[in-house]
Scaffold this motif. Structure first.
Motif, PDB file in Angstrom:
ATOM      1  N   GLU A 168       0.823  -1.216   0.000  1.00 25.50           N
ATOM      2  CA  GLU A 168       0.000   0.000   0.000  1.00 25.50           C
ATOM      3  C   GLU A 168       0.854   1.262   0.000  1.00 25.50           C
ATOM      4  O   GLU A 168       0.401   2.337  -0.408  1.00 25.50           O
ATOM      5  N   ARG A 169       2.104   1.144   0.448  1.00 28.70           N
ATOM      6  CA  ARG A 169       2.975   2.318   0.493  1.00 28.70           C
ATOM      7  C   ARG A 169       3.659   2.602  -0.847  1.00 28.70           C
ATOM      8  O   ARG A 169       4.140   3.705  -1.084  1.00 28.70           O
ATOM      9  N   THR A 170       3.704   1.607  -1.714  1.00 36.16           N
ATOM     10  CA  THR A 170       4.467   1.755  -2.957  1.00 36.16           C
ATOM     11  C   THR A 170       3.952   2.864  -3.878  1.00 36.16           C
ATOM     12  O   THR A 170       4.741   3.660  -4.388  1.00 36.16           O
TER      13      THR A 170
ATOM     14  N   ASP B  89       2.541   5.663  -3.250  1.00 34.03           N
ATOM     15  CA  ASP B  89       2.930   6.980  -2.740  1.00 34.03           C
ATOM     16  C   ASP B  89       4.402   7.267  -3.004  1.00 34.03           C
ATOM     17  O   ASP B  89       4.783   8.407  -3.317  1.00 34.03           O
ATOM     18  N   LYS B  90       5.237   6.237  -2.847  1.00 38.20           N
ATOM     19  CA  LYS B  90       6.656   6.436  -3.119  1.00 38.20           C
ATOM     20  C   LYS B  90       6.905   6.703  -4.606  1.00 38.20           C
ATOM     21  O   LYS B  90       7.733   7.542  -4.976  1.00 38.20           O
ATOM     22  N   LEU B  91       6.182   6.019  -5.477  1.00 34.17           N
ATOM     23  CA  LEU B  91       6.296   6.255  -6.911  1.00 34.17           C
ATOM     24  C   LEU B  91       5.855   7.674  -7.265  1.00 34.17           C
ATOM     25  O   LEU B  91       6.497   8.359  -8.069  1.00 34.17           O
ATOM     26  N   ARG B  92       4.770   8.111  -6.668  1.00 36.22           N
ATOM     27  CA  ARG B  92       4.279   9.468  -6.945  1.00 36.22           C
ATOM     28  C   ARG B  92       5.279  10.513  -6.470  1.00 36.22           C
ATOM     29  O   ARG B  92       5.537  11.513  -7.152  1.00 36.22           O
ATOM     30  N   SER B  93       5.884  10.276  -5.315  1.00 33.40           N
ATOM     31  CA  SER B  93       6.853  11.215  -4.774  1.00 33.40           C
ATOM     32  C   SER B  93       8.064  11.354  -5.692  1.00 33.40           C
ATOM     33  O   SER B  93       8.533  12.462  -5.960  1.00 33.40           O
ATOM     34  N   GLU B  94       8.587  10.247  -6.168  1.00 33.93           N
ATOM     35  CA  GLU B  94       9.744  10.296  -7.059  1.00 33.93           C
ATOM     36  C   GLU B  94       9.386  10.972  -8.394  1.00 33.93           C
ATOM     37  O   GLU B  94      10.175  11.731  -8.949  1.00 33.93           O
ATOM     38  N   THR B  95       8.190  10.704  -8.883  1.00 35.80           N
ATOM     39  CA  THR B  95       7.755  11.331 -10.137  1.00 35.80           C
ATOM     40  C   THR B  95       7.659  12.837  -9.980  1.00 35.80           C
ATOM     41  O   THR B  95       8.111  13.603 -10.852  1.00 35.80           O
ATOM     42  N   LEU B  96       7.094  13.293  -8.884  1.00 39.12           N
ATOM     43  CA  LEU B  96       6.998  14.731  -8.646  1.00 39.12           C
ATOM     44  C   LEU B  96       8.373  15.365  -8.505  1.00 39.12           C
ATOM     45  O   LEU B  96       8.606  16.486  -8.991  1.00 39.12           O
ATOM     46  N   ASP B  97       9.290  14.659  -7.869  1.00 38.84           N
ATOM     47  CA  ASP B  97      10.641  15.196  -7.729  1.00 38.84           C
ATOM     48  C   ASP B  97      11.277  15.411  -9.105  1.00 38.84           C
ATOM     49  O   ASP B  97      11.922  16.435  -9.348  1.00 38.84           O
ATOM     50  N   VAL B  98      11.086  14.458 -10.003  1.00 40.34           N
ATOM     51  CA  VAL B  98      11.605  14.602 -11.367  1.00 40.34           C
ATOM     52  C   VAL B  98      10.958  15.791 -12.062  1.00 40.34           C
ATOM     53  O   VAL B  98      11.628  16.601 -12.721  1.00 40.34           O
TER      54      VAL B  98
ATOM     55  N   VAL C 103      -1.051  14.306 -10.715  1.00 42.26           N
ATOM     56  CA  VAL C 103      -0.071  13.213 -10.730  1.00 42.26           C
ATOM     57  C   VAL C 103      -0.608  12.080  -9.876  1.00 42.26           C
ATOM     58  O   VAL C 103      -0.733  12.206  -8.649  1.00 42.26           O
ATOM     59  N   LEU C 104      -0.958  11.000 -10.499  1.00 48.23           N
ATOM     60  CA  LEU C 104      -1.593   9.885  -9.788  1.00 48.23           C
ATOM     61  C   LEU C 104      -0.755   8.620  -9.911  1.00 48.23           C
ATOM     62  O   LEU C 104      -0.159   8.361 -10.961  1.00 48.23           O
ATOM     63  N   ALA C 105      -0.732   7.859  -8.834  1.00 49.69           N
ATOM     64  CA  ALA C 105      -0.112   6.538  -8.831  1.00 49.69           C
ATOM     65  C   ALA C 105      -1.069   5.609  -8.106  1.00 49.69           C
ATOM     66  O   ALA C 105      -1.327   5.788  -6.906  1.00 49.69           O
ATOM     67  N   GLU C 106      -1.617   4.666  -8.819  1.00 48.99           N
ATOM     68  CA  GLU C 106      -2.607   3.788  -8.208  1.00 48.99           C
ATOM     69  C   GLU C 106      -2.443   2.358  -8.693  1.00 48.99           C
ATOM     70  O   GLU C 106      -1.994   2.109  -9.810  1.00 48.99           O
ATOM     71  N   ARG C 107      -2.818   1.442  -7.830  1.00 46.55           N
ATOM     72  CA  ARG C 107      -2.710   0.025  -8.153  1.00 46.55           C
ATOM     73  C   ARG C 107      -3.726  -0.343  -9.219  1.00 46.55           C
ATOM     74  O   ARG C 107      -4.834   0.181  -9.270  1.00 46.55           O
ATOM     75  N   ASP C 108      -3.295  -1.235 -10.097  1.00 44.76           N
ATOM     76  CA  ASP C 108      -4.153  -1.665 -11.197  1.00 44.76           C
ATOM     77  C   ASP C 108      -5.285  -2.543 -10.679  1.00 44.76           C
ATOM     78  O   ASP C 108      -5.106  -3.325  -9.730  1.00 44.76           O
ATOM     79  N   GLY C 109      -6.454  -2.433 -11.307  1.00 43.37           N
ATOM     80  CA  GLY C 109      -7.610  -3.197 -10.856  1.00 43.37           C
ATOM     81  C   GLY C 109      -7.633  -4.624 -11.338  1.00 43.37           C
ATOM     82  O   GLY C 109      -8.458  -5.421 -10.873  1.00 43.37           O
ATOM     83  N   GLN C 110      -6.736  -4.972 -12.279  1.00 40.10           N
ATOM     84  CA  GLN C 110      -6.723  -6.333 -12.816  1.00 40.10           C
ATOM     85  C   GLN C 110      -5.422  -7.068 -12.538  1.00 40.10           C
ATOM     86  O   GLN C 110      -5.431  -8.264 -12.282  1.00 40.10           O
TER      87      GLN C 110
ATOM     88  N   LEU D  14       0.573   5.035 -13.539  1.00 40.88           N
ATOM     89  CA  LEU D  14       0.929   6.435 -13.295  1.00 40.88           C
ATOM     90  C   LEU D  14       0.237   7.343 -14.301  1.00 40.88           C
ATOM     91  O   LEU D  14       0.151   7.006 -15.490  1.00 40.88           O
ATOM     92  N   LYS D  15      -0.232   8.486 -13.834  1.00 38.11           N
ATOM     93  CA  LYS D  15      -0.728   9.541 -14.728  1.00 38.11           C
ATOM     94  C   LYS D  15       0.083  10.790 -14.434  1.00 38.11           C
ATOM     95  O   LYS D  15       0.171  11.236 -13.293  1.00 38.11           O
TER      96      LYS D  15
END
Length: 472
Positions: free
Chosen positions: A404-406, A408-417, A437-444, A451-452
């Motif tokens: 569940e934490r992953t 958020d970490k992906l979104r944080s790194e993307t924003l830093d870039v 900027v969204l990072a969410e787990r896939d539904g399938q 990532l968006k």
């Protein structure tokens, strides 16, 4: 297993032997953006005398090396020479292909009369000038033989020349249509002697570069130079670019061609291609071959590593200065820029320079006018943003678990870039768009995060409009 906030790659949690164990973690070392070196790939025909095998890519660093690899005066030799002239520090790879089973183009220079005084016979073969001294009393046949010998003594001129009586026949080194673009211009200052040319024609068939492009698809070049400016060849290149630059391969690249012909035929060609990754430089009535114009243009594009910075006014060193009556006027330049063709102009000091670098993409699939990919800088910026985000994620999360934490970490790194890209004025309005900027787990797929990334690219300053108010 490890503690909640610290994980190890090499130190197992099952060890029992007492000790102080430390490993090195380099995943957080890189905090900057990646470099953006532009690697250029050239395709072109070689001669039998060239030592390099066809379809075998090779790094090229000099004019003379290209001559040895592909043959003096070969299409690929001329392209390399034009590119290195325009950008001596170019990172260049070339891949050759043998001639097709077609015919060679040929043309003639016909001399007539007998010189009644001394002078000079000048013949332009493309952008190559050949001068022959003429003495009083020289016959047409004598001067024709001297002209053929003078051209033959220049192996970098892409034709063979042979004289029969007063007629010199010039035959392109290569089979194929490329010889049809070689222009002949002759003049003679010796009284009593005249020179008439019939420009080269009759070249048939072109190589198919599909297999050659497939062979280098994994190499990751940023700019690919098209050797021929035809709908068939550029469509093959467009297909290749769409494949290697797509979301699965992710090796963003740009295709480049040259156009010395008319505005009408050039814009027609651009409309037939309509590709956001292909750009063509228009240099009307240039004595240079289309492949030479393309090579110089590509070299200049590669000289700018900032993907968002416009290329306006950059010079194509080595290009010929066209006559005044052939230089596009303002309305013609506007027409070109509205129809997918990049005009070149003669600037101060007789420098051939870019007006504004655009792609051939002008309409969406519905045929509606679309300016989203008008400037070359737009697609180059998108490619760089993708590269920057992708490399950061690859560095930070090489063996990451998905919890569940992953996201958020992906979104944080993307924003830093994105914020770092904003500092370099490559993108803008990151703060305003950060909620998007969204990072969410896939539904399938339980192993996937989506990532968006809103990307407001920095545009070029191309137009400044002002009003001057007269006060009396």
């Amino acid at each position: 297993m490890a503690s909640q906030n610290i994980s190890f790659d090499s130190i197992p949690s099952s060890i029992r032997k007492p000790g102080k164990y430390f490993e090195f973690n380099t995943k957080l070392a890189v905090r900057t953006l990646p470099g953006n070196l532009q690697k250029v790939l050239m395709l072109g025909q070689k001669l039998v005398a060239g030592t390099q095998a066809a379809m075998a890519p090779v790094d090229v660093f000099s004019d003379e090396q290209a001559a040895q690899l592909f043959g003096h005066g070969s299409q690929l030799h001329l392209m390399v020479r034009a590119a290195i002239k325009a950008n001596p520090y170019l990172q260049l790879t070339a891949v050759a292909i043998a001639d097709p089973a077609g015919a060679q183009a040929s043309g003639t220079t016909t001399l007539a009369g007998t010189a009644t005084g001394s002078g000079v016979l000048t013949l332009w073969v493309g952008a190559n000038r050949v001068d022959v001294a003429v003495n009083s009393g020289d016959t047409a046949a004598t001067v024709a033989a001297a002209l053929a010998a003078a051209v033959t003594a220049r192996p970098d001129i892409p034709v063979t020349s042979a004289a029969v009586a007063a007629v010199v026949t010039h035959t392109c080194y290569h089979k194929g249509t490329l010889g049809n673009d070689i222009k002949l211009v002759a003049s003679c200052t010796a009284p009593g002697l005249t020179a008439t040319v019939v420009t080269l024609a009759g070249g048939t068939l072109d190589p198919d570069y599909t297999a050659t492009l497939a062979a280098v698809a994994g190499a990751g070049h940023n700019i690919i130079v098209a050797p021929l400016s035809s709908q068939t060849q550029l469509t093959v290149l467009r297909t290749h670019l769409d494949f290697v630059s797509g979301p699965m391969e992710q090796r963003g690249a740009l295709g480049v061609f040259g156009w010395p012909g008319s505005l009408a035929t050039g814009t027609t060609l651009a409309g037939q291609i309509n590709g956001g990754r292909i750009t063509g430089a228009w240099h009307r009535s240039s004595l240079r071959l289309p492949c030479e114009i393309a090579a110089a243009y590509a070299a200049v594009l590669a000289s700018e590593e900032d993907p968002a910075r416009p290329l306006n006014t950059l010079e194509l060193v080595g290009m010929d200065v066209t006559s005044i009556d052939q230089r596009p006027i303002r309305t013609e330049q506007e027409n070109a820029l509205n129809n997918g063709l990049t005009p070149l102009e003669i600037g101060p000091g007789d420098r051939v320079q870019i007006v504004r670098a655009i792609t051939t993409y002008t309409k969406d699939p519905q045929g509606v006018t679309d300016v989203s990919l008008l400037d070359v800088t737009t697609i180059r910026t998108l490619d760089y943003v993708r590269k920057a985000v992708r490399e950061r994620i690859a560095l930070r999360f090489p063996r990451e678990k998905l919890s569940e934490r992953t996201p958020d970490k992906l979104r944080s790194e993307t924003l830093d870039v994105l914020f770092k890209l904003e500092e370099l004025e490559i993108v803008e309005a990151v703060e305003a768009n950060k909620d998007g900027v969204l990072a969410e787990r896939d539904g399938q797929d339980v192993n996937r995060v989506n990532l968006k990334i809103p990307c407001d690219v920095v545009n070029g300053l191309h137009i400044v409009a002002g009003r001057i108010d007269l006060l009396l």
